[in-house]
Design an enzyme around this catalytic site. Structure first.
Site, PDB file in Angstrom:
ATOM      1  N   LYS A 178     -25.523   4.808 -28.669  1.00 52.62           N
ATOM      2  CA  LYS A 178     -25.814   5.013 -30.570  1.00 52.62           C
ATOM      3  C   LYS A 178     -26.423   4.182 -30.499  1.00 52.62           C
ATOM      4  O   LYS A 178     -25.322   2.692 -30.852  1.00 52.62           O
ATOM      5  CB  LYS A 178     -25.271   5.408 -30.865  1.00 52.62           C
ATOM      6  CG  LYS A 178     -25.488   5.996 -31.963  1.00 52.62           C
ATOM      7  CD  LYS A 178     -24.375   5.853 -33.594  1.00 52.62           C
ATOM      8  CE  LYS A 178     -23.896   4.696 -34.005  1.00 52.62           C
ATOM      9  NZ  LYS A 178     -25.026   4.234 -34.470  1.00 52.62           N
TER      10      LYS A 178
ATOM     11  N   GLU B 299     -15.102  -4.881 -28.137  1.00 54.99           N
ATOM     12  CA  GLU B 299     -15.139  -6.451 -28.400  1.00 54.99           C
ATOM     13  C   GLU B 299     -16.109  -6.126 -29.394  1.00 54.99           C
ATOM     14  O   GLU B 299     -16.851  -5.602 -30.411  1.00 54.99           O
ATOM     15  CB  GLU B 299     -17.272  -6.235 -27.469  1.00 54.99           C
ATOM     16  CG  GLU B 299     -17.638  -6.131 -26.138  1.00 54.99           C
ATOM     17  CD  GLU B 299     -16.716  -7.522 -25.421  1.00 54.99           C
ATOM     18  OE1 GLU B 299     -16.269  -8.272 -26.165  1.00 54.99           O
ATOM     19  OE2 GLU B 299     -16.685  -7.253 -23.643  1.00 54.99           O
TER      20      GLU B 299
ATOM     21  N   CYS C  82     -20.879 -12.790 -33.145  1.00 51.89           N
ATOM     22  CA  CYS C  82     -19.553 -12.373 -33.274  1.00 51.89           C
ATOM     23  C   CYS C  82     -18.796 -13.617 -32.819  1.00 51.89           C
ATOM     24  O   CYS C  82     -17.874 -14.072 -33.174  1.00 51.89           O
ATOM     25  CB  CYS C  82     -19.236 -11.334 -32.156  1.00 51.89           C
ATOM     26  SG  CYS C  82     -20.004 -11.946 -30.749  1.00 51.89           S
TER      27      CYS C  82
ATOM     28  N   GLU D 124     -14.162 -12.344 -41.240  1.00 48.56           N
ATOM     29  CA  GLU D 124     -15.253 -12.613 -40.817  1.00 48.56           C
ATOM     30  C   GLU D 124     -16.192 -11.595 -41.752  1.00 48.56           C
ATOM     31  O   GLU D 124     -16.100 -10.928 -41.851  1.00 48.56           O
ATOM     32  CB  GLU D 124     -15.324 -11.306 -39.553  1.00 48.56           C
ATOM     33  CG  GLU D 124     -16.629 -11.720 -38.695  1.00 48.56           C
ATOM     34  CD  GLU D 124     -16.645 -10.498 -37.164  1.00 48.56           C
ATOM     35  OE1 GLU D 124     -16.544  -9.281 -37.662  1.00 48.56           O
ATOM     36  OE2 GLU D 124     -17.338 -11.161 -36.997  1.00 48.56           O
TER      37      GLU D 124
HETATM   38  P1  NAD Z   1     -19.871  -1.859 -37.183  1.00 50.30           P
HETATM   39  O1  NAD Z   1     -18.418  -2.059 -36.641  1.00 50.30           O
HETATM   40  O2  NAD Z   1     -19.702  -1.348 -38.148  1.00 50.30           O
HETATM   41  O3  NAD Z   1     -20.531  -1.341 -36.358  1.00 50.30           O
HETATM   42  C1  NAD Z   1     -20.493  -0.992 -34.901  1.00 50.30           C
HETATM   43  C2  NAD Z   1     -21.344  -0.101 -34.405  1.00 50.30           C
HETATM   44  O4  NAD Z   1     -20.467   1.430 -34.542  1.00 50.30           O
HETATM   45  C3  NAD Z   1     -22.819   0.979 -35.171  1.00 50.30           C
HETATM   46  O5  NAD Z   1     -23.767   0.905 -34.826  1.00 50.30           O
HETATM   47  C4  NAD Z   1     -22.507   1.435 -36.308  1.00 50.30           C
HETATM   48  O6  NAD Z   1     -23.012   2.745 -36.549  1.00 50.30           O
HETATM   49  C5  NAD Z   1     -21.530   2.255 -34.924  1.00 50.30           C
HETATM   50  N1  NAD Z   1     -20.078   2.986 -36.253  1.00 50.30           N
HETATM   51  C6  NAD Z   1     -19.557   2.646 -37.412  1.00 50.30           C
HETATM   52  N2  NAD Z   1     -18.499   3.930 -37.874  1.00 50.30           N
HETATM   53  C7  NAD Z   1     -18.415   4.460 -36.763  1.00 50.30           C
HETATM   54  C8  NAD Z   1     -17.356   5.910 -36.929  1.00 50.30           C
HETATM   55  N3  NAD Z   1     -16.672   5.803 -37.165  1.00 50.30           N
HETATM   56  N4  NAD Z   1     -17.811   5.887 -35.051  1.00 50.30           N
HETATM   57  C9  NAD Z   1     -18.311   5.437 -34.416  1.00 50.30           C
HETATM   58  N5  NAD Z   1     -19.119   4.714 -34.695  1.00 50.30           N
HETATM   59  C10 NAD Z   1     -19.412   4.150 -36.195  1.00 50.30           C
HETATM   60  O7  NAD Z   1     -20.398  -3.286 -36.719  1.00 50.30           O
HETATM   61  P2  NAD Z   1     -21.556  -3.807 -37.323  1.00 50.30           P
HETATM   62  O8  NAD Z   1     -21.333  -4.100 -38.888  1.00 50.30           O
HETATM   63  O9  NAD Z   1     -22.942  -3.444 -37.162  1.00 50.30           O
HETATM   64  O10 NAD Z   1     -21.754  -5.444 -36.186  1.00 50.30           O
HETATM   65  C11 NAD Z   1     -20.988  -6.718 -36.997  1.00 50.30           C
HETATM   66  C12 NAD Z   1     -19.838  -6.595 -36.133  1.00 50.30           C
HETATM   67  O11 NAD Z   1     -20.015  -6.184 -34.678  1.00 50.30           O
HETATM   68  C13 NAD Z   1     -18.673  -7.777 -35.879  1.00 50.30           C
HETATM   69  O12 NAD Z   1     -17.504  -7.969 -36.423  1.00 50.30           O
HETATM   70  C14 NAD Z   1     -18.852  -8.680 -34.562  1.00 50.30           C
HETATM   71  O13 NAD Z   1     -18.246  -9.927 -35.258  1.00 50.30           O
HETATM   72  C15 NAD Z   1     -19.255  -7.515 -34.068  1.00 50.30           C
HETATM   73  N6  NAD Z   1     -19.334  -8.505 -32.641  1.00 50.30           N
HETATM   74  C16 NAD Z   1     -19.324  -8.526 -31.947  1.00 50.30           C
HETATM   75  C17 NAD Z   1     -19.433  -7.943 -30.540  1.00 50.30           C
HETATM   76  C18 NAD Z   1     -18.969  -8.785 -29.336  1.00 50.30           C
HETATM   77  O14 NAD Z   1     -19.328  -9.210 -28.240  1.00 50.30           O
HETATM   78  N7  NAD Z   1     -17.486  -9.354 -29.218  1.00 50.30           N
HETATM   79  C19 NAD Z   1     -20.907  -8.972 -30.080  1.00 50.30           C
HETATM   80  C20 NAD Z   1     -21.748  -8.881 -31.642  1.00 50.30           C
HETATM   81  C21 NAD Z   1     -20.964  -8.210 -32.301  1.00 50.30           C
END
Ligand code: NAD
Length: 489
Positions: free
Chosen positions: A179, A255, A290, A389
């Protein structure tokens, strides 16, 4: 030149399909705020269909029983197809999430293809084990695919984040339901088509589009998903672990976010290089990384000189049209994220940090979502902009007195993804690197990266590692088979 085709339907069991109830949502380009296409808004029933297809494919072993050398050939073809479609994928990524086209083509496409190729090449070089038991038995310790892997990824590096998970999961013989983020769903759908073309059998790699609380939650809660691999925010990562526990105790790998400290000592071997890395890394990908070094800790005695040099570099990162090959900083992924970053900037000002550059929206006349590269000085760790963040082009500059003070401030965070230390003293470099609680510590650089190296965090930056052979641990189950040996000799 062919025209870019955008198809927002999900990809289940080798076919493009609309959501069962035909719901869609608009995919908006942050480049100019215009609608790109309609995307399937999948719900629980669509997730069910994708998981059923993945389960059926796993049970009849159409992929998992193929010899590793055969899966390798398919994965390598898959990687080659990514490169062959590199221009198309890069254009899609740039239109969908706003990153500069030069990075989408030069970094994202190449890195995703390299990842898929690397895991393909690795899979027929892994050996299992025999335990050193008594001679009356043979204990085989084998690793087998976990089954159906659910993958949920964010929008900042859509193709790379997907590749880091689907490549080891598929190479290991699992079936996958991916997804992508609702903010950047397009390239994932194209990847699934290319995988099929490469020879990944139907049902083995499915992509369901939709919102987190609908499609994402349905996947994380699904009773027939064996493992959920998530990249995203710490807030949602916490939910993922809860949903895994609430359902079938599926393995959950997360992650998550970061607030990485970048520590520069006065004896830094090359100040200009350190300045370039500090500025270049926080503004790369519009600060939506991230592992961006968002907390810059500079030793008191060189802080003013460092800041002056940093500010001199800022104009080079002025936002521009992401489709212009010369642009190095593009658009923020959507209006909501832009507004969130601007709110953080306001909080920095309100809490007493000194705004030295940027701080405002840019290029509003384009209809797109852009923010000036922003630097705050005089930041302290109790301020919101040092703790949370921001995920935008905002650098917080702090200062420290000595190594102990630097380590104390650096570790004063719920996150532990990455860190860096700049010093010419090998003892100081080692000592500080050891004391920093982070999954990765850089010494005298910030940009080294390689698929051979594990990536992930400590503390609330997540559980598990992407990249390298370590990533296979997430998608393989360890199984012991005891065989009795009644040998006459
Ligand atoms: P997010 O957590 O809002 O969303 C990530 C994914 O989770 C999306 O596909 C979203 O649709 C899904 N999601 C949201 N709510 C959900 C729920 N209740 N149940 C299941 N899935 C759900 O994050 P974002 O805004 O898309 O991305 C930014 C974040 O990702 C930042 O915090 C960044 O640090 C992190 N990130 C971490 C890494 C790493 O390797 N550590 C790499 C890239 C990004």
């Amino acid at each position: 030149m062919t025209e870019l085709q955008l198809d927002g339907r999900a990809f289940i069991n080798g076919e493009r399909v609309a959501a069962r109830d035909e719901q869609v949502f608009d995919c908006i380009s942050p480049v100019d705020g215009r609608r790109l296409t309609a995307v399937a808004r999948c719900g629980a029933v669509d997730i069910d269909a994708a998981v059923s297809a993945a389960r059926a494919a796993f049970e009849d072993q159409r992929w998992s029983a193929q010899a590793p050398a055969q899966r390798k050939r398919v994965m390598i073809r898959f990687a080659d197809l990514l490169l062959a479609h590199g221009d198309e994928l890069a254009l899609m990524e740039t239109l969908d999430m706003g990153k500069p086209i030069q990075h989408a083509r030069g970094v994202d496409v190449n890195s995703a293809a390299n990842c898929i190729r690397w895991y393909g090449e690795a899979i027929d070089k892994l050996y299992d084990q025999i335990a050193p038991t008594a001679r009356t038995a043979l204990a085989l310790i084998q690793r087998e695919p976990v089954g159906v892997v659910g993958v949920i990824v964010p929008w900042n590096y859509p193709m790379i984040m997907a590749a880091w998970k689907i490549a080891p999961a598929l190479a290991a013989g699992n079936s996958v339901v991916l997804k992508p983020s609702e903010k950047s769903p397009l390239t994932a759908l194209r990847l699934a088509e290319l995988a099929l073309l490469a020879g990944v059998p139907p049902g083995v790699f499915n992509v369901v589009t939709g919102f987190g609380t609908e499609a994402g939650a349905a996947l994380a809660l699904h009773m027939d998903v064996d493992c959920i691999a998530f990249t995203g925010s710490t807030r949602v990562g916490r939910q993922i672990h809860i949903m895994a526990a609430q359902s079938n105790l599926k393995r959950a790998w997360t992650e998550l976010g970061g607030k990485s400290p970048n520590i520069v000592f006065a004896d830094c071997p090359d100040l200009d290089k350190a300045v370039q890395a500090a500025v270049g890394s926080i503004f790369f990908n519009q600060g939506e990384s991230c592992n961006a070094p968002s907390r810059l800790l500079v030793q008191d005695s060189i802080k003013e000189r460092f800041l002056e040099k940093a500010l001199a570099l800022v104009p080079a990162y002025a936002p521009g049209n992401p489709l212009d090959p010369a642009t190095v900083m593009g658009a923020i992924v959507d209006r909501a994220q832009m507004d969130s970053v601007l709110r953080y900037i306001e909080s920095g000002k309100d809490e007493g940090a000194r705004l030295c550059s940027g701080g405002t929206r840019a290029l509003a006349e384009t209809g797109g979502f852009y923010i000036e590269p922003t630097i705050f000085d005089g930041v302290t760790n109790d301020m919101t902009i040092a703790r949370e963040e921001i995920f935008g082009p905002v650098l917080s500059v702090l200062s420290f007195t000595d190594a102990a003070d630097a380590v104390r401030q650096a570790n004063q965070s719920v996150y532990g993804l990455q860190a860096a230390v700049w010093t010419r003293d090998i003892n100081q470099a080692h000592g500080v690197a050891r004391a920093l609680r982070a999954g990765t510590v850089h010494v005298n650089q910030y940009d080294e990266d390689d698929i051979t190296v594990p990536f992930g965090g400590s503390k609330q930056s997540g559980v598990g590692r992407d990249k390298s052979l370590h990533a296979f641990d997430k998608y393989l189950e360890t199984k012991t088979t005891w065989i009795r040996i009644d040998s006459p000799v």
